[in-house]
Design a protein around this motif. Sequence first.
Motif, PDB file in Angstrom:
ATOM      1  N   ARG A  27       0.818  -1.213   0.000  1.00 20.11           N
ATOM      2  CA  ARG A  27       0.000   0.000   0.000  1.00 20.11           C
ATOM      3  C   ARG A  27       0.850   1.260   0.000  1.00 20.11           C
ATOM      4  O   ARG A  27       2.055   1.216   0.270  1.00 20.11           O
ATOM      5  CB  ARG A  27      -0.938  -0.018   1.213  1.00 20.11           C
ATOM      6  N   ALA A  28       0.206   2.370  -0.280  1.00 21.73           N
ATOM      7  CA  ALA A  28       0.914   3.639  -0.413  1.00 21.73           C
ATOM      8  C   ALA A  28       1.633   4.044   0.868  1.00 21.73           C
ATOM      9  O   ALA A  28       2.676   4.702   0.826  1.00 21.73           O
ATOM     10  CB  ALA A  28      -0.060   4.743  -0.844  1.00 21.73           C
ATOM     11  N   ASP A  29       1.097   3.658   2.034  1.00 24.58           N
ATOM     12  CA  ASP A  29       1.720   4.035   3.306  1.00 24.58           C
ATOM     13  C   ASP A  29       2.839   3.079   3.713  1.00 24.58           C
ATOM     14  O   ASP A  29       3.395   3.193   4.816  1.00 24.58           O
ATOM     15  CB  ASP A  29       0.678   4.108   4.425  1.00 24.58           C
TER      16      ASP A  29
END
Length: 625
Positions: free
Chosen positions: A21-23
Amino acid sequence: MPSPAFRDVEFPPVDLVIETRADGSIVMTPREALQIENASVPAGLARQASLQPDKTHLAERPTNGEGWRSVSFAEVKAAADAVTQWLIDLDPEPGRPVMILSGNSINHAIMRYGAMGAGVPVCPVSENYALMGGAGGYERLRHVVDLVRPAVIFAEDGTACGPAIKAVAPQGSLILTGGPCDLPSTRLADVLATPPGAAVTARIASLAPDAPAAYMLTSGSTGRPKAVIQTQRMITANLYQGWQVLGRAAGWDDVLLEWLPWSHVSGAFSSMAAAIFGGTYYIDAGKPMPGRFDETIRNLREVPLKYFTNVPAGYAMLADALEDDEVLRRTFFKDLRLMLYGGAGLPQPLYDRIQALAISETGKRVFFTTGYGATETTSGCMSIYFMSEQVGIGLPMPGLSVKMVPAGDRYELRMKGPMITPGYLDQPELNATLRDEDDFYRIGDTARFHNPENPDEGLAFAGRLAEEFKLDTGTWVSGGALRAEIVATLSPCIADTVICGENRPYLALLAWPNPKGLAELTGTDGLPLEELLRHPAVTEAIRSRLADHNAAASGSSQRIGRFAFLTEPPNAEAHEVSDKGTINQSIAKQRRAADIEALYAATPGPGIIDLLARPAAQKPSGDAS
């Protein structure tokens, strides 16, 4: 020279869907779907009773300890149905459980399956709560009784548990005993005489999958025990995910022999696995404790196994016995294909000893695996189900998604799946923070990839957040991960250790010795323990290994300043050691406060190995410290 091959064991292929995921979070989910054949444990037991009614399901030593008392699947089913009918007739208040205050036994199993069949939750509680708490007013048992409000309290040994029950039982609770009792009570024999009717079959068929089936107690290592709600959906999901990747290889439909207490999830899991997959389960009354492990050894001489499970302390005792007993070696390795360890990491020297014995006896190694989970995940929901020689926590089994949230050089683990609890009984504040924004359960542990380039090699445990503490410099210490590393580093000199240093300037260790390991190290036989602990070879080995550990350490969060042996064994009555044989670090520190103070004295006393001091010749010029 390459290592000998493992004895035949088959696992499904590792096939993970991995989302980054982006995080920076990573979510891992097995591609294989979870396949569940029985809607509940009582339904699984009924199926086995119809398929193989005469097969032995449970066996235990009788009171005189000679031979085995065994009962078939049909006999267990008939007795459980009688309990189910009795509870249907009793009609207790919804949600109020049957508390089982008993060790592992045939009667314990009958009560569990009978209560589950009636849709009445069970709450198994260690007998130690009743047998070891009189001086303190049975505080732990009183806490549990107040929390779960049992409708029925079953005490197999009514005489021994009677004083505790009298002290804590809520008004209106029905007392059920396996034998004589000074309290007004009902005998289990009378309950088992209840003729089951059609209502039993109907009740089992209509069990609500998400209603509470059990209230399983947490260990209480970070506070008073909590009651984790477990449902039939959770339990069957957990059993079947294990069956898909380990159970067939382990022979859960064959023969098992275990001591792990059914008041904890690991022991409860194995016994229910035998019930729904058709295994014969020998109840081992031994424990990995001095004076108690002889019973396990006696049983292992008689019962060949495909699969064996224990905690590392138990494997250490087993290795000692295997090295000294040819008959035990022959029986133990005869059919063995798989060994499982839990509760802590298995030290490499211990792993090597057991594999050397396996090779000597069979010409091949035996595969070691482990499970990872918590009471809140029903039991182990991750495992090593792929060929690996690295100590770790494995990968998610079918039905489980694992989210890994970046936390420095580690990942915090979070979990989602049908085996995850809906929450704690009567703990709304805790339940409000149990899950994150994506509905993943926060298990409170951290992990690392063995190989970030190849996630299929699995995860390594990197510490429990609740076991982390700060030195007085503000430096965080991952106590759980460090303890596992130290036990491996000092094996076989020590059996276990307590990591000290909270709000102190440096880390220090208290450790319980392993007498046999120390005797081998010193080349002595029959030397008293006190002399072994003072032996120059022991002092030098501890000092040298810790110095090597410190040299490789990245900072003060890992370097050890001082070390001392403990001579008093861990005290089970004081809950310093759990029923699973693991050390409760927080209680150990409370009980060993004087020993900890001695570690941090300005001038170390006798018996303390000081790694802080440097010989004068090594001090740099002008160093007055």
